[in-house]
Design a protein around this motif. Structure first.
Motif, mmCIF file in Angstrom:
data_model
loop_
_atom_site.group_PDB
_atom_site.id
_atom_site.type_symbol
_atom_site.label_atom_id
_atom_site.label_comp_id
_atom_site.label_asym_id
_atom_site.label_seq_id
_atom_site.Cartn_x
_atom_site.Cartn_y
_atom_site.Cartn_z
ATOM 1 N N THR A 38 0.831 -1.197 0.000
ATOM 2 C CA THR A 38 0.000 0.000 0.000
ATOM 3 C C THR A 38 0.869 1.252 0.000
ATOM 4 O OG1 THR A 38 -0.135 0.259 2.413
ATOM 5 C CG2 THR A 38 -1.708 -1.259 1.379
ATOM 6 N N ARG A 39 0.197 2.409 -0.144
ATOM 7 C CA ARG A 39 0.938 3.673 -0.116
ATOM 8 C C ARG A 39 0.053 4.779 0.457
ATOM 9 N NH1 ARG A 39 -3.039 6.361 -2.880
ATOM 10 N NH2 ARG A 39 -3.277 5.710 -5.056
ATOM 11 N N PHE A 40 0.693 5.786 0.983
ATOM 12 C CA PHE A 40 0.048 7.030 1.395
ATOM 13 C C PHE A 40 0.682 8.116 0.544
ATOM 14 C CE2 PHE A 40 0.073 10.758 4.428
ATOM 15 C CZ PHE A 40 -1.266 11.067 4.257
ATOM 16 N N ALA A 41 -0.155 8.921 -0.131
ATOM 17 C CA ALA A 41 0.369 9.851 -1.142
ATOM 18 C C ALA A 41 -0.152 11.270 -0.919
ATOM 19 C CB ALA A 41 0.004 9.358 -2.538
ATOM 20 N N PRO A 42 0.393 11.991 0.062
ATOM 21 C CA PRO A 42 -0.063 13.355 0.327
ATOM 22 C C PRO A 42 0.611 14.375 -0.591
ATOM 23 C CG PRO A 42 1.640 12.766 1.884
ATOM 24 C CD PRO A 42 1.412 11.536 1.028
#
Length: 287
Positions: free
Chosen positions: A10-14
């Motif tokens: 997964t990823r978090f992309a802010p």
């Protein structure tokens, strides 16, 4: 992870355009919780250099570490991936599936409000559905600064799809989300794949970047659920695998409005400064 099951990466992309708030914390914690050990990634969506600030990127890392999160390195940054986006656009141009758009927002509003339209403008994931003013143009007509749009009817005809479908593991996981090509054309339309002055758009970069990072499970808010139809089409046009999806609930303020970057009162840095523990904040969000 069960034997034989697909790895959850997964990823978090802010975007570093302001401080992270409670909604970002929920999104990041959700992505990290669903990832297999060592498979949580961070991506900085900084393609809009006019709004992005290095101090906000620094603050993002501080806030995430405070929440107890770690991620694989190096961190991907959109500003360093223009060649990848251009290659995707070149591929679509070679298929004659994109065209230059010279319209400004005011031009689009004027076209949609013309009396001959006879109905309220259709609203899609990107706002009012584009009326097709520049659809007759070809890539040889493009000038520096033009946006580039997907010719959705031609793209769907090229793919030969009878339905656009995807599965969401959080929302009715056993029932595919489905949209007909005609409903996509009328309800979503010719979306922008390269915004003026950026060389890409969210819809293009998120597909290209997720594939490059080998993301198998995309976690994001329910407000982006309908955008997934766009991403599935772009994935198929670029011959990329479609990941699994998990669209989670949104964190809202007391009036029920979704939190945004302007909600500085709920910035994680302020909770930290006030002495709140990360454990207490995680607990308040249900973790």
């Amino acid at each position: 992870m069960a034997c034989g099951a697909e790895l959850n990466r997964t990823r978090f992309a802010p975007s570093p355009t302001g401080p992270l708030h409670l909604g970002h914390a929920f999104a990041a914690l959700t992505a990290a919780r669903l990832a297999d050990p060592g498979q949580f990634l961070l991506r900085i969506e900084d393609i809009d250099q006019s709004r992005c600030r290095p101090e906000y990127e620094t603050l993002i890392a501080e806030d995430l570490h405070w929440l107890g999160l770690d991620w694989l390195t190096p961190v991907m940054r959109q500003s360093e991936r223009r060649e990848a986006y251009q290659a995707a656009l070149d591929h679509l141009a070679a298929l004659d599936l994109i065209y230059p758009c010279k319209c400004r927002r005011a031009d689009i509003r004027a076209a949609l409000s013309a009396p001959q339209e006879g109905a309220e403008p259709q609203i899609g994931p990107d706002g009012p559905v584009y009326p097709g003013t520049c659809r007759h143009l070809q890539m040889r007509d493009a000038a520096p600064g033009d946006a580039l749009r997907l010719n959705s009817a031609r793209a769907l005809d090229y793919l030969g799809l009878t339905e656009i479908t995807f599965l969401d593991e959080n929302i009715a996981p056993d029932v595919p989300h489905s949209l007909s090509p005609q409903d996509f054309i009328t309800g979503v339309g010719d979306v922008v794949l390269s915004r003026r002055g950026m060389g890409t758009s969210y819809h293009l970069s998120v597909v290209v970047d997720d594939a490059a990072q080998k993301i198998t499970l995309v976690t994001r808010g329910k407000d982006l659920l309908d955008s997934t139809y766009i991403h599935v089409i772009v994935q198929k046009l670029l011959q990329l695998e479609t990941p699994r999806y998990h669209h989670h609930r949104l964190i809202r303020d007391d009036s029920g409005k979704r939190l945004a970057k302007r909600d500085d009162a709920r910035a994680l840095s302020l909770y930290r400064a006030d002495g709140m523990s990360a454990e207490a904040l995680r607990h308040s969000l249900g973790f």
